[in-house]
Design an enzyme around this catalytic site. Structure first.
Site, mmCIF file in Angstrom:
data_model
loop_
_atom_site.group_PDB
_atom_site.id
_atom_site.type_symbol
_atom_site.label_atom_id
_atom_site.label_comp_id
_atom_site.label_asym_id
_atom_site.label_seq_id
_atom_site.Cartn_x
_atom_site.Cartn_y
_atom_site.Cartn_z
ATOM 1 N N ASP A 1 3.530 9.410 -0.876
ATOM 2 C CA ASP A 1 2.363 8.654 -0.396
ATOM 3 C C ASP A 1 2.050 7.576 -1.449
ATOM 4 O O ASP A 1 2.218 7.719 -2.527
ATOM 5 C CB ASP A 1 1.065 9.447 -0.399
ATOM 6 C CG ASP A 1 0.114 9.082 0.980
ATOM 7 O OD1 ASP A 1 -0.056 7.969 1.173
ATOM 8 O OD2 ASP A 1 -0.603 9.958 1.300
ATOM 9 N N HIS B 1 0.704 -1.359 0.142
ATOM 10 C CA HIS B 1 -0.192 0.054 -0.263
ATOM 11 C C HIS B 1 0.745 1.390 0.045
ATOM 12 O O HIS B 1 0.297 2.273 -0.284
ATOM 13 C CB HIS B 1 -1.015 0.122 1.204
ATOM 14 C CG HIS B 1 -2.157 -0.945 1.031
ATOM 15 N ND1 HIS B 1 -3.338 -0.713 0.645
ATOM 16 C CD2 HIS B 1 -2.109 -2.403 1.377
ATOM 17 C CE1 HIS B 1 -4.083 -1.595 0.740
ATOM 18 N NE2 HIS B 1 -3.154 -2.843 0.936
#
Ligand code: ADQ
Length: 464
Positions: free
Chosen positions: A372, A164
């Site tokens: 991110d 992720h």
């Protein structure tokens, strides 16, 4: 969310934490929890992970529960496990390193040992739950060696791994003392998924540069008698759940209350877990620069930054919190008047429907992480907008979401000037341009939603 003919085979999802969320749960849990519980609802699988609780001595006893349509199986960990595996290797070694913060990464053999131990414990406990036809899907950096541990115990199911967070550039990864072992353990999987092509290319750089392997056209890489396939599969949000929430009664009430309290001022919103990767200090400095350069807009705008604390046991997180308290105080002290506070800084989480109402009340969504994996807040902001009068998304170039959300105003989050310019551009953007940009963004958010993500990854895992 309705699943359209997805997994015929049973799915076993494994992640560090298991947090089946009901639609109205306050989500200071991460985006992973939000997405997976949406995806698992109405499927027949099991979600396995750590309960978040500690026990004196590890017993491996499983707490099996069915909540909100999701079967969860959780185990408790010993305090030493939590310290070394979770607070240590996951959050003080891998998290900073994979977000390009070698300066913050701590390399302790004790952490690495705890990481291996907990992954082995996960494998021991989960193995009896796995039936021959199950697909096993391991999620995130906490559990990279789990596939290898399962194979060592004789599991020959299809096993997939999804990362992720970003995959770091090769030269940064080389600073990790056990980098090679970590990467080699990925070859126990059948499929390894990344959020973006950028992260996958960094992985390829490593396997070519360090392991001297070839990468096939289809992302196939063979090593030590096994072949894995690397795929890009960006995670999305549960649009079919979130849009009705944004249009629902609670959101409407929240939106109205925000408008009243805004008193005709344009609201800029930021929503992030309090984490150094989210670029909050840099964001405040960008807003500071904007205020300095646009005195004409003073008293006409304000920034609402919602940042619930996370990982409060880790010192760097305590430090960032103190830094942000000081910085918001300094900026407010410099610019505030008796009627106006330029930054409203709130350290708590909100139920998702209220959050949707706040996004909708905002003229600008300011999403500027320094790095991110994806960033679901950007997608939620888009999904919550009023189609007739949408707000503008300002998005960091270094968020995985920027690869999809190209019609946002893309900024370098390290540059205060870039953020300041983008804020001015967003606040002054004509309605036609706002509408055109939002439509294009929303098309992507709708098309590549969480269901699409789930189906795409499961399909990749199922392929022989
Ligand atoms: P996170 O780093 O947690 O996730 P993100 O993707 O932005 O980051 O998800 C945060 C989630 O928490 C969002 O759903 C958001 O609404 C919710 N949230 C945050 N603050 C909140 C608040 N104050 N109140 C209520 N809800 C709040 C990790 C990776 C990301 C990746 C996801 C999913 O770091 O890059 O997008 O996993 O893969």
């Amino acid at each position: 969310m309705r699943l359209r003919a997805v997994a015929v085979t049973r799915l076993i999802i494994v992640s560090n934490r298991v947090q089946a969320t009901s639609a109205d749960a306050t989500a200071n849990q991460g985006g992973l929890a939000v997405a997976l519980s949406s995806a698992l609802r109405q499927t027949n699988g099991i979600w396995f992970g750590w309960s978040g609780k500690e026990t004196e001595t590890f017993s491996g006893s499983i707490d099996l529960q069915k909540r909100d349509g999701v079967t969860t199986a959780t185990i408790d960990l010993e305090p030493q496990d939590v310290e070394e595996y979770y607070n240590g290797y996951a959050n003080r070694t891998l998290w900073p390193l994979f977000h390009y913060r070698v300066d913050m990464a701590e390399f302790e053999r004790g952490f690495a040992g705890g990481y291996e131990r907990v992954n082995a414990r996960f494998a021991d406990t989960i193995l009896p739950l796995i039936e021959p036809a199950d697909l096993v899907w391991v999620n995130d950096y906490h559990l990279i060696p789990l596939g290898r541990e399962l194979r060592r115990r004789g599991c020959d199911n299809r096993i997939g791994f999804f990362l992720h967070i970003p995959w770091p550039p090769m030269r940064l990864l080389l600073t990790l003392p056990s980098h090679r072992e970590l990467v080699e353990s990925l070859f126990a999987y059948d499929v390894v998924g990344f959020q973006t092509d950028d992260w996958m290319q960094s992985f390829f750089d490593y396997v070519r540069g360090e392991l001297a392997l070839e990468v096939g056209d289809d992302g196939e890489i063979s090593f030590a008698g096994r072949t894995i396939r690397a795929v890009v599969c960006p995670i999305g949000i549960d649009v079919s759940d979130f849009v009705p929430q944004a249009e629902g009664e609670v959101a409407a009430r929240t939106c109205k209350a925000m408008m009243v309290s805004a008193n005709d001022r344009a609201m800029i919103i930021g929503v992030d877990r309090l984490d150094y990767s989210k670029g909050l200090q840099e964001r405040f400095l960008g807003y500071d620069r904007f205020l300095a350069s646009r005195p004409d807009l003073h008293e006409q705008v304000f920034l609402l930054q919602i940042a619930p604390p996370s990982r409060a046991d880790v010192q760097s997180y305590q430090e960032i919190r103190a830094g942000l308290d000081a910085l918001s105080g300094r900026i407010n002290g410099e610019y505030a008047s008796a009627e106006w506070v330029p930054i409203r800084y709130v350290n708590k989480g909100y139920p998702r429907d209220r959050l949707a109402g706040m996004y909708r009340a905002a003229k600008v969504g300011l999403v500027t992480p320094l790095r991110d994996g994806m960033n679901l807040v950007a997608k939620e902001f888009v999904a919550a907008q009023d189609p007739g009068d949408p707000g503008v998304l300002i998005l960091s170039k270094f968020a995985g979401a920027a690869a999809q959300l190209k019609e946002a105003i893309l900024v370098n989050p390290y540059s205060a000037e870039d953020i300041a310019d983008a804020l001015a551009q967003a606040l002054e953007m004509p309605i036609e341009q706002r509408l055109a940009r939002w439509r294009a963004l929303m098309d992507n958010v709708e098309r590549e939603d969480v269901l699409w993500w789930l189906q795409t990854f499961v399909k990749a895992m199922s392929r022989d």
